[in-house]
Motif scaffolding. Structure first.
Motif, PDB file in Angstrom:
ATOM      1  N   ARG A 160       0.837  -1.206   0.000  1.00 15.43           N
ATOM      2  CA  ARG A 160       0.000   0.000   0.000  1.00 15.43           C
ATOM      3  C   ARG A 160       0.866   1.248   0.000  1.00 15.43           C
ATOM      4  N   PHE A 161       1.954   1.215   0.755  1.00 13.42           N
ATOM      5  CA  PHE A 161       2.873   2.352   0.827  1.00 13.42           C
ATOM      6  C   PHE A 161       3.460   2.656  -0.549  1.00 13.42           C
ATOM      7  N   LYS A 162       3.866   1.617  -1.267  1.00 13.22           N
ATOM      8  CA  LYS A 162       4.446   1.792  -2.597  1.00 13.22           C
ATOM      9  C   LYS A 162       3.381   2.184  -3.614  1.00 13.22           C
ATOM     10  N   GLY A 163       2.222   1.554  -3.571  1.00 17.12           N
ATOM     11  CA  GLY A 163       1.150   1.872  -4.505  1.00 17.12           C
ATOM     12  C   GLY A 163       1.637   1.829  -5.938  1.00 17.12           C
ATOM     13  N   LEU A 164       1.450   2.936  -6.655  1.00 14.07           N
ATOM     14  CA  LEU A 164       1.883   3.026  -8.053  1.00 14.07           C
ATOM     15  C   LEU A 164       3.222   3.735  -8.215  1.00 14.07           C
ATOM     16  N   LEU A 165       3.887   4.051  -7.111  1.00 12.76           N
ATOM     17  CA  LEU A 165       5.197   4.706  -7.217  1.00 12.76           C
ATOM     18  C   LEU A 165       6.154   3.830  -8.009  1.00 12.76           C
ATOM     19  N   GLY A 166       6.880   4.445  -8.894  1.00 12.88           N
ATOM     20  CA  GLY A 166       7.827   3.716  -9.734  1.00 12.88           C
ATOM     21  C   GLY A 166       7.200   3.159 -10.996  1.00 12.88           C
ATOM     22  N   THR A 167       5.891   3.293 -11.118  1.00  9.26           N
ATOM     23  CA  THR A 167       5.188   2.846 -12.317  1.00  9.26           C
ATOM     24  C   THR A 167       5.212   3.975 -13.342  1.00  9.26           C
ATOM     25  N   GLN A 168       5.541   3.663 -14.567  1.00  2.00           N
ATOM     26  CA  GLN A 168       5.613   4.686 -15.615  1.00  2.00           C
ATOM     27  C   GLN A 168       4.241   5.070 -16.143  1.00  2.00           C
ATOM     28  N   GLU A 169       3.309   4.123 -16.133  1.00  2.00           N
ATOM     29  CA  GLU A 169       1.950   4.401 -16.575  1.00  2.00           C
ATOM     30  C   GLU A 169       1.031   3.286 -16.083  1.00  2.00           C
ATOM     31  N   LEU A 170      -0.238   3.578 -16.036  1.00  2.00           N
ATOM     32  CA  LEU A 170      -1.253   2.583 -15.749  1.00  2.00           C
ATOM     33  C   LEU A 170      -1.995   2.385 -17.066  1.00  2.00           C
ATOM     34  N   LYS A 171      -1.807   1.224 -17.668  1.00  2.00           N
ATOM     35  CA  LYS A 171      -2.346   0.968 -19.003  1.00  2.00           C
ATOM     36  C   LYS A 171      -3.826   0.607 -18.927  1.00  2.00           C
ATOM     37  N   THR A 172      -4.519   0.783 -20.045  1.00  2.00           N
ATOM     38  CA  THR A 172      -5.909   0.365 -20.142  1.00  2.00           C
ATOM     39  C   THR A 172      -6.006  -1.104 -19.749  1.00  2.00           C
ATOM     40  N   GLY A 173      -6.949  -1.419 -18.881  1.00  2.00           N
ATOM     41  CA  GLY A 173      -7.123  -2.791 -18.418  1.00  2.00           C
ATOM     42  C   GLY A 173      -6.376  -3.112 -17.146  1.00  2.00           C
ATOM     43  N   GLU A 174      -5.573  -2.169 -16.643  1.00  2.00           N
ATOM     44  CA  GLU A 174      -4.843  -2.367 -15.395  1.00  2.00           C
ATOM     45  C   GLU A 174      -5.492  -1.553 -14.285  1.00  2.00           C
ATOM     46  N   ALA A 175      -5.325  -2.031 -13.054  1.00  2.00           N
ATOM     47  CA  ALA A 175      -5.851  -1.317 -11.888  1.00  2.00           C
ATOM     48  C   ALA A 175      -5.071  -1.746 -10.655  1.00  2.00           C
ATOM     49  N   LEU A 176      -5.162  -0.918  -9.622  1.00  2.00           N
ATOM     50  CA  LEU A 176      -4.580  -1.234  -8.325  1.00  2.00           C
ATOM     51  C   LEU A 176      -5.666  -1.074  -7.285  1.00  2.00           C
ATOM     52  N   LEU A 177      -5.922  -2.136  -6.501  1.00  2.00           N
ATOM     53  CA  LEU A 177      -6.908  -2.110  -5.429  1.00  2.00           C
ATOM     54  C   LEU A 177      -6.176  -1.980  -4.098  1.00  2.00           C
ATOM     55  N   LEU A 178      -6.422  -0.872  -3.403  1.00  2.00           N
ATOM     56  CA  LEU A 178      -5.796  -0.607  -2.107  1.00  2.00           C
ATOM     57  C   LEU A 178      -6.772  -0.985  -0.998  1.00  2.00           C
ATOM     58  N   VAL A 179      -6.335  -1.891  -0.105  1.00  2.00           N
ATOM     59  CA  VAL A 179      -7.187  -2.399   0.966  1.00  2.00           C
ATOM     60  C   VAL A 179      -6.380  -2.468   2.256  1.00  2.00           C
ATOM     61  N   PRO A 180      -6.813  -1.904   3.366  1.00  2.00           N
ATOM     62  CA  PRO A 180      -7.881  -0.921   3.487  1.00  2.00           C
ATOM     63  C   PRO A 180      -7.391   0.444   3.012  1.00  2.00           C
ATOM     64  N   CYS A 181      -8.327   1.301   2.652  1.00  2.00           N
ATOM     65  CA  CYS A 181      -7.951   2.618   2.167  1.00  2.00           C
ATOM     66  C   CYS A 181      -9.179   3.531   2.124  1.00  2.00           C
ATOM     67  N   ASN A 182      -8.993   4.801   2.521  1.00  2.00           N
ATOM     68  CA  ASN A 182     -10.086   5.773   2.410  1.00  2.00           C
ATOM     69  C   ASN A 182      -9.617   7.127   1.881  1.00  2.00           C
ATOM     70  N   SER A 183      -8.353   7.216   1.493  1.00  2.00           N
ATOM     71  CA  SER A 183      -7.840   8.418   0.825  1.00  2.00           C
ATOM     72  C   SER A 183      -6.570   8.025   0.073  1.00  2.00           C
ATOM     73  N   ILE A 184      -6.255   8.806  -0.959  1.00  2.00           N
ATOM     74  CA  ILE A 184      -5.075   8.508  -1.770  1.00  2.00           C
ATOM     75  C   ILE A 184      -4.329   9.794  -2.095  1.00  2.00           C
ATOM     76  N   HIS A 185      -3.134   9.627  -2.628  1.00  2.00           N
ATOM     77  CA  HIS A 185      -2.364  10.764  -3.137  1.00  2.00           C
ATOM     78  C   HIS A 185      -1.607  10.312  -4.378  1.00  2.00           C
ATOM     79  N   THR A 186      -1.144  11.294  -5.129  1.00  2.00           N
ATOM     80  CA  THR A 186      -0.348  10.996  -6.322  1.00  2.00           C
ATOM     81  C   THR A 186       1.027  11.658  -6.226  1.00  2.00           C
ATOM     82  N   PHE A 187       1.519  11.837  -5.008  1.00  2.00           N
ATOM     83  CA  PHE A 187       2.855  12.407  -4.818  1.00  2.00           C
ATOM     84  C   PHE A 187       3.884  11.474  -5.452  1.00  2.00           C
ATOM     85  N   GLY A 188       4.776  12.028  -6.248  1.00  2.00           N
ATOM     86  CA  GLY A 188       5.831  11.251  -6.877  1.00  2.00           C
ATOM     87  C   GLY A 188       5.413  10.512  -8.133  1.00  2.00           C
TER      88      GLY A 188
END
Length: 113
Positions: free
Chosen positions: A25-53
């Motif tokens: 959860r801490f890493k999330g999408l960090l280090g990912t160059q893009e999220l392609k069509t058909g891809e997703a990330l499910l964060l559990v548990p989670c009630n807020s997000i950020h896109t820092f970095g």
């Protein structure tokens, strides 16, 4: 894992990765160059997000304990934060414009299979 819209069984994401441990959860999408069509990330548990970095915008679906959409966030730009959605138990991060392109609505249930 696949993510489907329960009412239509339409595939929302063919490749859904689950982040349900502290470090994933801490890493999330960090280090990912893009999220392609058909891809997703499910964060559990989670009630807020950020896109820092991050280098790309995302859409986000905030889900309750029954996987029903209770809040939608479209095209969250890099270096931004969402509000806290107190009743959310999970957040599904998707490529930007997925919400608009699929006509998702509040209250729709998602299935993870």
């Amino acid at each position: 894992m696949r993510c489907l819209i329960a009412s239509s069984h339409k595939v929302l994401a063919e490749n859904t990765r689950v982040a349900d441990q502290f470090w994933s959860r801490f890493k999330g999408l960090l280090g990912t160059q893009e999220l392609k069509t058909g891809e997703a990330l499910l964060l559990v548990p989670c009630n807020s997000i950020h896109t820092f970095g991050m280098a790309f915008p995302i859409d986000a679906l905030f889900l309750d304990h029954e996987n029903k959409i209770i809040y939608m966030l479209e095209v969250l730009a890099p270096w931004k934060m969402s509000k806290i959605v107190w009743k959310a138990k999970k957040v599904l991060e998707l490529p930007a414009h997925t919400i608009q392109n699929t006509s998702l609505q509040l209250g729709e249930e998602l299935l993870f299979v």
